[in-house]
Design a protein around this motif. Structure first.
Motif, PDB file in Angstrom:
ATOM      1  N   ARG A 330       0.836  -1.203   0.000  1.00  0.00           N
ATOM      2  CA  ARG A 330       0.000   0.000   0.000  1.00  0.00           C
ATOM      3  C   ARG A 330       0.869   1.250   0.000  1.00  0.00           C
ATOM      4  O   ARG A 330       1.891   1.316   0.684  1.00  0.00           O
ATOM      5  CB  ARG A 330      -0.910  -0.021   1.232  1.00  0.00           C
ATOM      6  N   ILE A 331       0.456   2.217  -0.796  1.00  0.00           N
ATOM      7  CA  ILE A 331       1.018   3.574  -0.753  1.00  0.00           C
ATOM      8  C   ILE A 331      -0.112   4.476  -0.297  1.00  0.00           C
ATOM      9  O   ILE A 331      -1.098   4.665  -1.020  1.00  0.00           O
ATOM     10  CB  ILE A 331       1.565   4.000  -2.120  1.00  0.00           C
ATOM     11  N   GLU A 332       0.001   5.003   0.899  1.00  0.00           N
ATOM     12  CA  GLU A 332      -1.105   5.726   1.508  1.00  0.00           C
ATOM     13  C   GLU A 332      -1.314   7.096   0.868  1.00  0.00           C
ATOM     14  O   GLU A 332      -0.385   7.678   0.289  1.00  0.00           O
ATOM     15  CB  GLU A 332      -0.845   5.886   3.010  1.00  0.00           C
ATOM     16  N   PRO A 333      -2.533   7.623   0.966  1.00  0.00           N
ATOM     17  CA  PRO A 333      -2.775   8.996   0.488  1.00  0.00           C
ATOM     18  C   PRO A 333      -1.848   9.987   1.178  1.00  0.00           C
ATOM     19  O   PRO A 333      -1.579   9.884   2.371  1.00  0.00           O
ATOM     20  CB  PRO A 333      -4.242   9.240   0.872  1.00  0.00           C
ATOM     21  N   GLY A 334      -1.335  10.937   0.411  1.00  0.00           N
ATOM     22  CA  GLY A 334      -0.421  11.937   0.964  1.00  0.00           C
ATOM     23  C   GLY A 334       0.996  11.441   1.155  1.00  0.00           C
ATOM     24  O   GLY A 334       1.812  12.121   1.782  1.00  0.00           O
ATOM     25  N   ALA A 335       1.326  10.271   0.594  1.00  0.00           N
ATOM     26  CA  ALA A 335       2.674   9.717   0.775  1.00  0.00           C
ATOM     27  C   ALA A 335       3.754  10.647   0.239  1.00  0.00           C
ATOM     28  O   ALA A 335       4.846  10.738   0.807  1.00  0.00           O
ATOM     29  CB  ALA A 335       2.774   8.357   0.100  1.00  0.00           C
ATOM     30  N   PHE A 336       3.462  11.377  -0.855  1.00  0.00           N
ATOM     31  CA  PHE A 336       4.447  12.268  -1.471  1.00  0.00           C
ATOM     32  C   PHE A 336       3.994  13.728  -1.402  1.00  0.00           C
ATOM     33  O   PHE A 336       4.391  14.546  -2.227  1.00  0.00           O
ATOM     34  CB  PHE A 336       4.688  11.843  -2.922  1.00  0.00           C
ATOM     35  N   ARG A 337       3.190  14.010  -0.415  1.00  0.00           N
ATOM     36  CA  ARG A 337       2.698  15.380  -0.246  1.00  0.00           C
ATOM     37  C   ARG A 337       3.856  16.303   0.136  1.00  0.00           C
ATOM     38  O   ARG A 337       4.701  15.960   0.956  1.00  0.00           O
ATOM     39  CB  ARG A 337       1.614  15.414   0.824  1.00  0.00           C
ATOM     40  N   GLY A 338       3.896  17.471  -0.468  1.00  0.00           N
ATOM     41  CA  GLY A 338       4.946  18.446  -0.199  1.00  0.00           C
ATOM     42  C   GLY A 338       6.157  18.312  -1.095  1.00  0.00           C
ATOM     43  O   GLY A 338       7.033  19.177  -1.081  1.00  0.00           O
ATOM     44  N   LEU A 339       6.231  17.247  -1.895  1.00  0.00           N
ATOM     45  CA  LEU A 339       7.380  17.020  -2.777  1.00  0.00           C
ATOM     46  C   LEU A 339       7.086  17.661  -4.137  1.00  0.00           C
ATOM     47  O   LEU A 339       6.679  16.988  -5.100  1.00  0.00           O
ATOM     48  CB  LEU A 339       7.652  15.523  -2.924  1.00  0.00           C
ATOM     49  N   VAL A 340       7.315  18.944  -4.223  1.00  0.00           N
ATOM     50  CA  VAL A 340       6.934  19.706  -5.425  1.00  0.00           C
ATOM     51  C   VAL A 340       7.835  19.405  -6.618  1.00  0.00           C
ATOM     52  O   VAL A 340       7.463  19.701  -7.761  1.00  0.00           O
ATOM     53  CB  VAL A 340       6.945  21.218  -5.123  1.00  0.00           C
ATOM     54  N   HIS A 341       9.022  18.824  -6.387  1.00  0.00           N
ATOM     55  CA  HIS A 341       9.945  18.519  -7.490  1.00  0.00           C
ATOM     56  C   HIS A 341       9.903  17.036  -7.871  1.00  0.00           C
ATOM     57  O   HIS A 341      10.704  16.604  -8.703  1.00  0.00           O
ATOM     58  CB  HIS A 341      11.372  18.901  -7.104  1.00  0.00           C
ATOM     59  N   PHE A 342       8.997  16.284  -7.290  1.00  0.00           N
ATOM     60  CA  PHE A 342       8.951  14.838  -7.499  1.00  0.00           C
ATOM     61  C   PHE A 342       8.553  14.521  -8.938  1.00  0.00           C
ATOM     62  O   PHE A 342       7.489  14.947  -9.404  1.00  0.00           O
ATOM     63  CB  PHE A 342       7.943  14.230  -6.527  1.00  0.00           C
ATOM     64  N   ARG A 343       9.405  13.755  -9.661  1.00  0.00           N
ATOM     65  CA  ARG A 343       9.135  13.503 -11.080  1.00  0.00           C
ATOM     66  C   ARG A 343       9.249  12.032 -11.471  1.00  0.00           C
ATOM     67  O   ARG A 343       8.803  11.651 -12.562  1.00  0.00           O
ATOM     68  CB  ARG A 343      10.084  14.323 -11.955  1.00  0.00           C
TER      69      ARG A 343
END
Length: 621
Positions: A330-343
């Motif tokens: 599982r990858i929970e909701p908000g797992a990458f929240r705040g990562l504005v450069h995530f590509r």
């Protein structure tokens, strides 16, 4: 030489004389004379007979010639010398003295077991030295004397056991050191003194059982550190202190590594971190939280089961996350929240059934997504991926559907736009039985509340307590595997309203149940002896409830206990008399009577002071 002189004099004489000489010798004669002059001006380049020399590139190739000793006769102008794949065993002191212009020396794949001190003395311009795949066991201090300009040293795949203090002291300009695949068991604290400019260190497949923190702290210019195939089970706090310039750290193939301390990477400003093929079961969030400059994170091939929500938000500059070959469920909701450069996200070859859009800060920034190798359920949760499948890069690895059966093994690229609404859909979670389950029970009893739900995908059932806190699968009040709520040995304080919540991607549903727990009434009676007693309940009542009774025994129980205690006392006295009888017989002194005095308690409960003394008289037969 005489012909050359005549030809040269003819050139100098010029005019008619030169024309006459040319006519006499002809064209071939002129060429012969010219070649002779050139050879005389440039004598042959010296080269050992067993080697191949190239004067144009100043290279000497002696590789694979079965040499047992370093040959002689090299040109002093040589820049590259290859002595690899031979049978050299020893390098003597000043073995290459005189080759002052040598830039690269390759001694790989020999049987060198001994290098004498100052063996490389005189090679002040040497930049590259390769001595890998030999039989070195120790590097004596002074071996590398004279190599002050060396930039690259490869001593991997030897049998080196220890690095001694100041072993690399002379190599002040060394930039790269490859010491991997040795038998290293110990690195002295001052072994790396002098390597103040070293930028890359590789130590793979050694027998180190702990990080040589003190030795590494000498490498304050280090930017890349690679540690592979080690038997270290834990990384302690401050394991890499003083390495302020370290930017890339690779920890690979450590099967015993299970945990990282929270301050393991304190003081580092890493941009790339690789921890792969280890035994981490969770992402080390506490260890990573201060790595604000981290751009690349690889945690592949670890038995990690989930990526929690809002736990990576401190990694403000993170661009790539690789977590392939794990046990991700599982990858929970908000797992990458705040990562504005995530590509880039690579979660291939895991156990994921879906990946929701809510996991990302912004899916518009996502460029590369690897989902292949997962048992994906093609429903509404993956509709956002399908709608971006044209411009989203799957890195040449197309994901495929696992469910529903009608589209099993179909690649994402094979779906048409018209098919999406009918296949990539969900059915909202719905609780099946909504009849009232309100209950009123007595203290100490156990009760179950059912909560069965339906929907597509299968709903996730949770229960909230009377205080609106999430209940778990452990404890006296727990959630069972089938979604039911069990209240064991109910207490009065358990009374209240509980909520069951069924949730899936399409929505949620809930029901409420009320529980009323009645306390057990206590019937107290007064006996003639001023002893409080109560009417006991049946054995089916909760043992914890009975434990709260201040008078646990009735009058009958007290009488029985007193009688049993008195009988035990008489039995002990009888045993003592038997022992005395046997002992007196053996001593020839037979005593037929014995007197025991005792002081009874007064009726008021006082001590023996002022009380009458009673006496028992017993006869021994």
């Amino acid at each position: 030489m005489l012909i050359c002189a005549l030809f040269c004099s003819a050139l100098q004489a010029g005019g008619k004389m030169f024309t006459e000489r040319v006519a006499q010798l002809g064209a071939w004669g002129v060429l012969l004379l010219w070649a002779t002059c050139v050879s005389a001006a440039n004598p042959p380049w010296p080269c050992p007979k067993v080697c191949e020399c190239r004067q144009a590139t100043l290279q000497v190739n002696c590789s694979g010639k079965y040499l047992t000793a370093v040959p002689e006769g090299f040109s002093r102008d040589s820049k590259c010398l290859d002595l690899s794949h031979n049978r050299l065993k020893t390098l003597s002191r000043r073995q290459f003295y005189g080759l002052t212009k040598l830039v690269e020396l390759d001694l790989s794949d020999n049987s060198v077991s001994m290098i004498e001190v100052e063996a490389f003395q005189g090679l002040q311009n040497l930049r590259i030295l390769k001595i890998k795949r030999n039989r070195l066991k120790i590097i004596p201090v002074g071996v590398f004397a004279g190599l002050s300009n060396l930039r690259y040293l490869d001593m991997s795949e030897n049998e080196i056991l220890v690095f001694l203090d100041y072993a690399f002291r002379e190599m002040v300009n060394l930039l790269q050191l490859n010491a991997g695949e040795n038998d290293l068991v110990f690195i002295s604290q001052r072994a790396f003194v002098g390597l103040q400019n070293l930028q890359e260190l590789n130590m793979d497949r050694s027998n180190l059982t702990s990080i040589p923190t003190e030795a590494l702290s000498q490498l304050q210019s280090l930017t890349r550190l690679c540690l592979q195939r080690l038997s270290i089970s834990m990384l302690p706090n401050n394991a890499f202190r003083r390495l302020q310039h370290l930017r890339s750290l690779k920890i690979m193939h450590w099967p015993s590594l299970q945990t990282l301390s929270s301050n393991t990477l304190t003081g580092l400003n890493l941009t790339s971190l690789v921890i792969t093929n280890c035994n981490l079961t969770t992402i080390p969030y506490a260890t990573l939280r201060h790595l604000a400059y981290l751009r690349y994170l690889d945690l592949s091939f670890n038995p990690i089961t989930s990526i929690q929500g809002n736990m990576l938000s401190d990694l403000l500059r993170l661009q790539e996350l690789h977590l392939s070959g794990g046990n991700l469920l599982r990858i929970e909701p908000g797992a990458f929240r705040g990562l504005v450069h995530f590509r880039l996200l690579n979660v291939s070859s895991n156990q994921l059934t879906s990946l929701e859009e809510s996991a990302f800060h912004s899916v518009g920034n996502l460029q590369i997504l690897r989902l292949d190798g997962n048992p994906l359920a093609c429903d509404c949760r993956l509709l956002w991926v399908m709608r971006r499948r044209v411009r989203l890069n799957f890195d040449s690895h197309q994901p495929t559907c696992s469910t529903p059966l009608i589209v099993r093994k179909r690649k994402f690229q094979d779906f048409t736009e018209a098919e999406l609404p009918g296949i990539f859909m969900c059915r909202q979670a719905r609780i099946l039985d909504r009849k009232s389950q309100d209950a009123q029970i007595q203290e100490g009893a156990t009760i179950l509340f059912d909560c069965k739900a339906d929907g597509y995908p299968s709903p996730y059932v949770t229960w909230l307590s009377t205080q609106q806190t999430l209940l778990t699968s452990s404890g006296r009040i727990r959630v069972l595997v089938n979604g039911s709520l069990e209240v064991r040995y109910a207490q009065v304080q358990d009374s209240g309203t509980y909520m069951c919540l069924a949730t899936n991607a399409a929505g949620n549903d809930s029901i409420f149940v009320k529980l009323q727990v009645q306390g057990i009434p206590r019937n107290r009676t007064m006996s003639s002896g001023e002893v409080w007693s109560e009417t006991p309940y049946s054995p089916s009542d909760n043992s914890s409830t009975q434990g709260t009774n201040p008078y646990p025994f009735d009058a009958k129980t007290l009488v029985i206990a007193t009688t049993m205690g008195f009988l035990s006392f008489l039995s002990s006295v009888a045993i003592c008399f038997v022992f005395m009888f046997v002992w007196s017989q053996s001593q020839g002194q037979i005593k037929h009577t014995a007197t025991i005095d005792f002081v009874p308690r007064s009726s008021v409960g006082g001590g023996g002071v002022g009380g009458d003394t009673g006496r028992f008289t017993m006869k021994l037969i």
